[in-house]
Design a protein around this motif. Sequence first.
Motif, mmCIF file in Angstrom:
data_model
loop_
_atom_site.group_PDB
_atom_site.id
_atom_site.type_symbol
_atom_site.label_atom_id
_atom_site.label_comp_id
_atom_site.label_asym_id
_atom_site.label_seq_id
_atom_site.Cartn_x
_atom_site.Cartn_y
_atom_site.Cartn_z
ATOM 1 N N LEU A 1 80.744 2.914 8.797
ATOM 2 C CA LEU A 1 79.645 3.796 9.184
ATOM 3 C C LEU A 1 78.275 3.240 8.817
ATOM 4 O O LEU A 1 77.255 3.728 9.304
ATOM 5 C CB LEU A 1 79.832 5.179 8.549
ATOM 6 N N LEU A 2 78.243 2.225 7.958
ATOM 7 C CA LEU A 2 76.971 1.569 7.684
ATOM 8 C C LEU A 2 76.362 1.023 8.976
ATOM 9 O O LEU A 2 75.148 1.037 9.166
ATOM 10 C CB LEU A 2 77.162 0.437 6.667
ATOM 11 N N ALA A 3 77.246 0.543 9.866
ATOM 12 C CA ALA A 3 76.772 0.025 11.147
ATOM 13 C C ALA A 3 76.238 1.135 12.028
ATOM 14 O O ALA A 3 75.451 0.880 12.950
ATOM 15 C CB ALA A 3 77.900 -0.715 11.862
ATOM 16 N N ASP A 4 76.660 2.370 11.778
ATOM 17 C CA ASP A 4 76.157 3.487 12.573
ATOM 18 C C ASP A 4 74.661 3.693 12.362
ATOM 19 O O ASP A 4 73.991 4.277 13.214
ATOM 20 C CB ASP A 4 76.919 4.770 12.217
ATOM 21 N N GLY A 5 74.141 3.257 11.221
ATOM 22 C CA GLY A 5 72.696 3.317 11.015
ATOM 23 C C GLY A 5 71.975 2.472 12.047
ATOM 24 O O GLY A 5 70.952 2.876 12.618
ATOM 25 N N LEU A 6 72.500 1.272 12.321
ATOM 26 C CA LEU A 6 71.934 0.420 13.369
ATOM 27 C C LEU A 6 72.105 1.068 14.735
ATOM 28 O O LEU A 6 71.225 0.966 15.598
ATOM 29 C CB LEU A 6 72.617 -0.955 13.353
ATOM 30 N N ALA A 7 73.245 1.742 14.935
ATOM 31 C CA ALA A 7 73.483 2.426 16.208
ATOM 32 C C ALA A 7 72.452 3.530 16.432
ATOM 33 O O ALA A 7 71.942 3.706 17.540
ATOM 34 C CB ALA A 7 74.895 3.001 16.234
#
Length: 507
Positions: free
Chosen positions: A347-353
């Motif tokens: 979900l850390l990548a969801d910040g970029l999303a």
Amino acid sequence: MMADSDPSFPSMAKPKLPLWVFVKDFRLVLTLDELGLEIARIALPAAMALTADPIASLVDTAFIGRIGSVELAAVGVSIALFNQVSRIAIFPLVSVTTSFVAEEDVMAKVAAEAEESESLETGLVTTNESEPPNSGDVSSFEVATSKVTNERRHIPSASSALVIGAILGLVQTVFLISAAKPLLNFMGVKSDSPMLAPAQQYLTLRSLGAPAILLSLAMQGVFRGFKDTKTPLYATVAGDVTNIILDPILMFVFRLGVSGAAISHIISQYLISIILLWKLIAQVDLVPPSIRHLQFGRFLKNGFLLLMRVVAVTFCVTLSASLAARQGPTSMAAFQICLQVWMATSLLADGLAVAGQAIIAGAFAQKDFERATATASRVLQLGWLLGLVLALVLGLGLTFGARIFTNDVDVLHLIGIGIPFVAGTQPINALAFVFDGVNFGASDFGYAAYSMVLVAIFSIGCLLFLSASYKFIGLWIALTIYMSLRAFAGFWRLGTGTGPWNFLRRL
């Protein structure tokens, strides 16, 4: 050529394969230029807010693991079930809200700037014709600016999101409480299972927090549309810190066990909701002039497409948890720990999303395709790098940190089997999540829905076959295939330059 005469494409070159978008300006990937700073301002707080709740769930898991492996497995099933049912409502609501609010906010600012410019021109004409040069009167420009700054905005999508969120939260509460036992049976927790009583107890209590969760996430979607991810972060941290503090008090001091974990979670979610509502009311007039100003039709049309998508996603993850539960408490306990870590870090990548979606939605609203392209390239490249870092950190960290969650030797053995998959899939997971944000920013909801249904159909077959043949390790092989297909679906859309991305063929 068509591209040469189209004013939407200011800097044209020879037609290129859309695949170039994935390596465009790669040397600038870590540069803190204007775009890099905007992505960082949105992505970092968003990532921290998104991971705060899974981290709180990990703390719950660690405390519950001290009670016993049966309770750990039971709560694992309940959390998986609650989260997947919640996602059916949350994901379409938040994703649609972010895109719509971003579009409306950009257009409102453009209109306000045009009005201010007109007011300035009118003020200058009036001053030149009838007023002394140094009169102490406030100019029309200052009045218009003050009006725009001090008045609360009316964003129809924000009002719509809160109404829909409240209704969905109440429906989810009623559904989960009334159908708790049948749902747990479907998840593999049968009537004679020792997991049934604690699982049903936890699920029933935690369901009371569903309205707060739906409302708070709807409001987070609104703030994301405003490119404000700090406010949701502060509210989420306040709530989750409260959860972590209350966990040991209610579970061990008051001897409420798994019920204490559920109650602390409910209190934290209502606290988050209250903070966000307080902040939102200060910025937005949430009472529409009439019901006709709400965006229910638009929400329902695009929300239905994303509902198809999230049902497909939810079924895959829920089925994997159900298949793990059918293998017994030991397998379910290990799967729960691996899954929580897998999702929390991914979900850390969801910040970029989130950053990609908000910026791209605004760019598309203004037909600024150069900015949309640059943003898509940057967030995808950052997602890949983030995935590589997470793979390294998890590969080392989970190997030595698994004992934080349990001391059961058999559970630890299975966790060791799952670690290569949990760590190794991080680059794939990161790209899959970022692709979602990129396509949602382009309002490409139809493709997102239909492609995910196809991915789910194939993945479900893999889950059933591989779990039956290879048990625990088979589940993780199937989940790896599932995430790889999700990432490929996003790659295909941009790489072929189809749908809203067809302009890539002319850039």
